[in-house]
Enzyme design. Structure first.
Site, PDB file in Angstrom:
ATOM      1  N   TYR A  24      30.550 -11.512 -18.599  1.00 53.97           N
ATOM      2  CA  TYR A  24      29.216 -11.187 -18.767  1.00 53.97           C
ATOM      3  C   TYR A  24      28.206 -12.268 -18.745  1.00 53.97           C
ATOM      4  O   TYR A  24      26.967 -12.267 -18.430  1.00 53.97           O
ATOM      5  CB  TYR A  24      29.158 -10.920 -20.463  1.00 53.97           C
ATOM      6  CG  TYR A  24      27.730 -10.673 -20.937  1.00 53.97           C
ATOM      7  CD1 TYR A  24      27.351  -9.069 -20.952  1.00 53.97           C
ATOM      8  CD2 TYR A  24      27.013 -11.292 -21.798  1.00 53.97           C
ATOM      9  CE1 TYR A  24      26.181  -8.705 -21.391  1.00 53.97           C
ATOM     10  CE2 TYR A  24      25.715 -10.877 -22.273  1.00 53.97           C
ATOM     11  CZ  TYR A  24      25.358  -9.554 -22.116  1.00 53.97           C
ATOM     12  OH  TYR A  24      23.873  -9.258 -22.653  1.00 53.97           O
ATOM     13  N   SER A  47      19.852 -12.420 -20.468  1.00 49.50           N
ATOM     14  CA  SER A  47      20.331 -12.725 -21.863  1.00 49.50           C
ATOM     15  C   SER A  47      20.218 -14.113 -22.227  1.00 49.50           C
ATOM     16  O   SER A  47      20.068 -15.096 -21.148  1.00 49.50           O
ATOM     17  CB  SER A  47      21.746 -12.306 -21.767  1.00 49.50           C
ATOM     18  OG  SER A  47      22.337 -12.674 -23.014  1.00 49.50           O
TER      19      SER A  47
END
Length: 302
Positions: free
Chosen positions: A167, A154
């Site tokens: 995350y 990401s």
């Protein structure tokens, strides 16, 4: 001639979103496909996860392209389950050449006591389960004489995100994992790389829960209400990309076009991770426009 002719690719999180897109793109280039997905809800996740029906739909879409496709309901957090389905798929299809480890969840949180269980869930799903999937696949890649492991990271693999410590930590950890896999598996002809997307138009990002987070003062917000905030995160003037954009990068890393590429983190992030300090050009222009409108409103009131 397709870039993946004669190859077999396993894709986790393949029921919908990026995983489905990757399955279709690799199949278009000649690969036979194995897709896995948990197909059940994970406690604490605020949006619906994929279903078995969606997994079956992915299989059907690949088969319409004339390629074989096996679909398995499996939890990547379980090393035993991943070994079982990977072994079964290779027994049927004969080999394994590419593993796209794509599954993941988004679960924002703060720093209070409630965040402790969320941390464990996100780290287990987004980091530990990637390792377990790789371990299940590596013997089969070796038996095929080499191959490619592609991990979905990401933009959060390179920068921090507000209210997303778990995350962000998991996605940062994937970079270290990819580098170690690239080193450890180099003599086996196995490459390991990561692709780092910006916001992608999938249920992980575009969902009712995120709509309420991005538009806290808006009653019944729509996806259009989310665009301004999402676009302010990117340098390029877009709020998000479609999954197919990421699939092109996955195809590159899976194919012989990248046969000498290993250990890299490839951003496909619309410039999110290189935003200069301060207010970006899009946000600055919008703020200037709002300031002008406010000035006009004040002058009109006298």
């Amino acid at each position: 001639m397709g870039k993946m002719d004669g190859k077999v690719a396993l894709i986790t999180g393949g029921a919908r979103g990026q995983g489905r897109s990757h399955a279709i793109r690799l199949a278009e280039e000649g690969a036979d496909i194995v897709v896995t997905d948990i197909c059940e809800q994970i406690e604490g996740v605020h949006y619906p996860l994929a279903t078995k029906e969606e997994l079956d739909e992915t299989v059907a879409l690949v088969e319409k392209l004339g390629r074989r496709c096996l679909g398995y309901q499996a939890d990547a957090r379980s090393g035993d389950q991943m070994r079982e389905v990977t072994d079964a798929a290779v027994a049927e299809l004969g080999r394994l050449d590419t593993v796209a480890i794509n599954h993941g969840i988004g679960l924002p949180h703060g720093t209070d006591a409630d965040s402790l269980s969320i941390w464990d869930t996100v780290i287990d799903t987004n980091l530990s389960a990637v390792w377990r999937t790789a371990v299940a696949a590596i013997p089969h890649l070796r038996n095929s004489g080499g191959g490619s492991i592609i991990v979905t990271g990401s933009a959060a693999s390179l920068v921090g995100l507000y209210n997303n410590a778990a995350y962000t930590t998991a996605k940062h950890g994937l970079i270290g994992l990819v580098k170690c896999l690239a080193a450890d598996l180099s003599q086996d002809g196995i490459r390991a790389n990561a692709v780092l997307p910006t916001n992608v138009n999938t249920k992980l990002f575009v969902n009712d829960y995120n709509l309420s987070r991005f538009c806290p003062n808006k009653e019944n917000p729509t996806i259009d209400d989310m665009r301004f905030t999402a676009q302010s995160l990117n340098l390029l003037p877009i709020p998000w990309v479609e999954p197919e954009v990421i699939s092109h990068a996955v195809l590159y890393l899976a194919s012989d076009d990248a046969k000498y590429v290993t250990g890299i983190a490839l951003p496909v992030d619309a410039g999110m991770t290189i935003q200069p300090p301060g207010i970006g050009p899009f946000l600055g222009a919008r703020l200037g426009e709002l300031e002008y409108q406010l000035k006009e409103a004040r002058e009109a009131r006298g």
